[in-house]
Scaffold this motif. Structure first.
Motif, PDB file in Angstrom:
ATOM      1  N   ASP A   1      52.857  44.612  33.472  1.00  0.00           N
ATOM      2  CA  ASP A   1      51.597  44.286  34.216  1.00  0.00           C
ATOM      3  C   ASP A   1      51.729  42.940  34.758  1.00  0.00           C
ATOM      4  OD1 ASP A   1      50.812  46.845  33.012  1.00  0.00           O
ATOM      5  OD2 ASP A   1      49.700  46.013  31.470  1.00  0.00           O
ATOM      6  N   ASN A   2      52.421  42.204  34.365  1.00  0.00           N
ATOM      7  CA  ASN A   2      52.491  40.934  34.599  1.00  0.00           C
ATOM      8  C   ASN A   2      53.813  40.655  35.385  1.00  0.00           C
ATOM      9  OD1 ASN A   2      49.956  40.048  33.812  1.00  0.00           O
ATOM     10  ND2 ASN A   2      50.696  40.247  31.836  1.00  0.00           N
TER      11      ASN A   2
ATOM     12  N   ARG B   1      53.443  38.113  38.434  1.00  0.00           N
ATOM     13  CA  ARG B   1      51.976  38.001  38.445  1.00  0.00           C
ATOM     14  C   ARG B   1      51.292  37.104  39.487  1.00  0.00           C
ATOM     15  NH1 ARG B   1      47.505  40.587  35.893  1.00  0.00           N
ATOM     16  NH2 ARG B   1      45.810  39.284  36.441  1.00  0.00           N
ATOM     17  N   ASP B   2      51.867  36.081  39.661  1.00  0.00           N
ATOM     18  CA  ASP B   2      51.314  35.148  40.790  1.00  0.00           C
ATOM     19  C   ASP B   2      51.380  35.273  42.376  1.00  0.00           C
ATOM     20  OD1 ASP B   2      50.300  33.633  38.448  1.00  0.00           O
ATOM     21  OD2 ASP B   2      52.134  32.196  38.454  1.00  0.00           O
TER      22      ASP B   2
ATOM     23  N   TYR C   1      48.993  38.844  42.376  1.00  0.00           N
ATOM     24  CA  TYR C   1      47.475  38.830  42.299  1.00  0.00           C
ATOM     25  C   TYR C   1      47.150  37.376  42.683  1.00  0.00           C
ATOM     26  CZ  TYR C   1      47.841  42.980  39.527  1.00  0.00           C
ATOM     27  OH  TYR C   1      48.068  44.281  39.078  1.00  0.00           O
TER      28      TYR C   1
ATOM     29  N   ASN D   1      42.089  37.836  40.099  1.00  0.00           N
ATOM     30  CA  ASN D   1      43.022  38.878  39.576  1.00  0.00           C
ATOM     31  C   ASN D   1      42.820  40.004  40.689  1.00  0.00           C
ATOM     32  OD1 ASN D   1      43.835  37.926  37.231  1.00  0.00           O
ATOM     33  ND2 ASN D   1      41.637  38.159  36.250  1.00  0.00           N
TER      34      ASN D   1
END
Length: 199
Positions: free
Chosen positions: A42-43, A46-47, A50, A54
């Protein structure tokens, strides 16, 4: 923990033509508190995936429904930086089973194999061919044969061999991590130990 057995994988691919992708970009440090391997996908990136609120970034490849598959194609020097094995956990948990690059950081490469992910190191020229084929056709397929140690661009038939340690190759084919391997040869170990016993 046993992983999916890896023999031959034929799949479309997700292109990430960025060089020097480090493990903090793969899985930011703030997500390393978990002690189990589930949920890290899910991550993944991540940066890059999203915004701060988020919401998905529409220009990042994992948010583009055009690209899919079990093969991630990265630029040169994939997996550099810290030695966190969580980076491999995140890639596996997301659904990738193979990462292709023209160069891998050694620690990431070993972590990936131990997690059940096959890192395929190809020449820079062959990597360019892979990216070009995906650009022409996002549904282009690639065939990765671990027994033969080859990767094939299905549409063109171009093939390149890749290297892998024999022990690690055997583990991937059988779906073993290091502990699984030792359990698989437990009888041999016990027989050897008994043969050396002085009692």
């Amino acid at each position: 923990m046993a992983y999916d057995k890896f023999t031959v994988l034929q799949s479309t691919a997700v292109p990430l033509p960025i060089e020097n992708v480090d493990t903090d970009q793969i899985i930011p440090a703030r997500f390393l508190k978990a002690t189990t391997r589930e949920g890290f996908g899910d991550n993944l990136f991540r940066d890059w995936r999203y915004n701060s609120d988020n919401t998905p970034k529409s220009d990042f490849v994992l948010n583009n429904p055009v690209y899919k598959g079990k093969i991630l194609v990265g630029g040169k020097n994939f997996g550099s930086g810290s030695s966190r094995e969580h980076a491999a956990w995140a890639i596996y948990d997301y659904g990738f089973r193979c990462v292709v690059s023209s160069f891998f950081a050694d620690i990431f490469k070993n972590n990936a194999i131990n997690m059940g992910i096959l890192p395929v190191q190809v020449s820079p020229g062959f990597l360019d061919k892979i990216f070009s084929n995906i650009e022409i056709n996002p549904n282009a397929e690639f065939k990765v044969s671990l027994p033969d140690q080859t990767i094939t661009i299905v549409a063109t038939g171009d093939v390149e061999e890749f290297e892998i340690n024999g022990y690690k190759k055997n583990n991937l084919i059988n779906g073993y991590d290091d502990i699984d391997y030792l359990q698989a040869i437990k009888d041999d170990i016990e027989t050897f130990a008994e043969s050396k016993s002085i009692y």
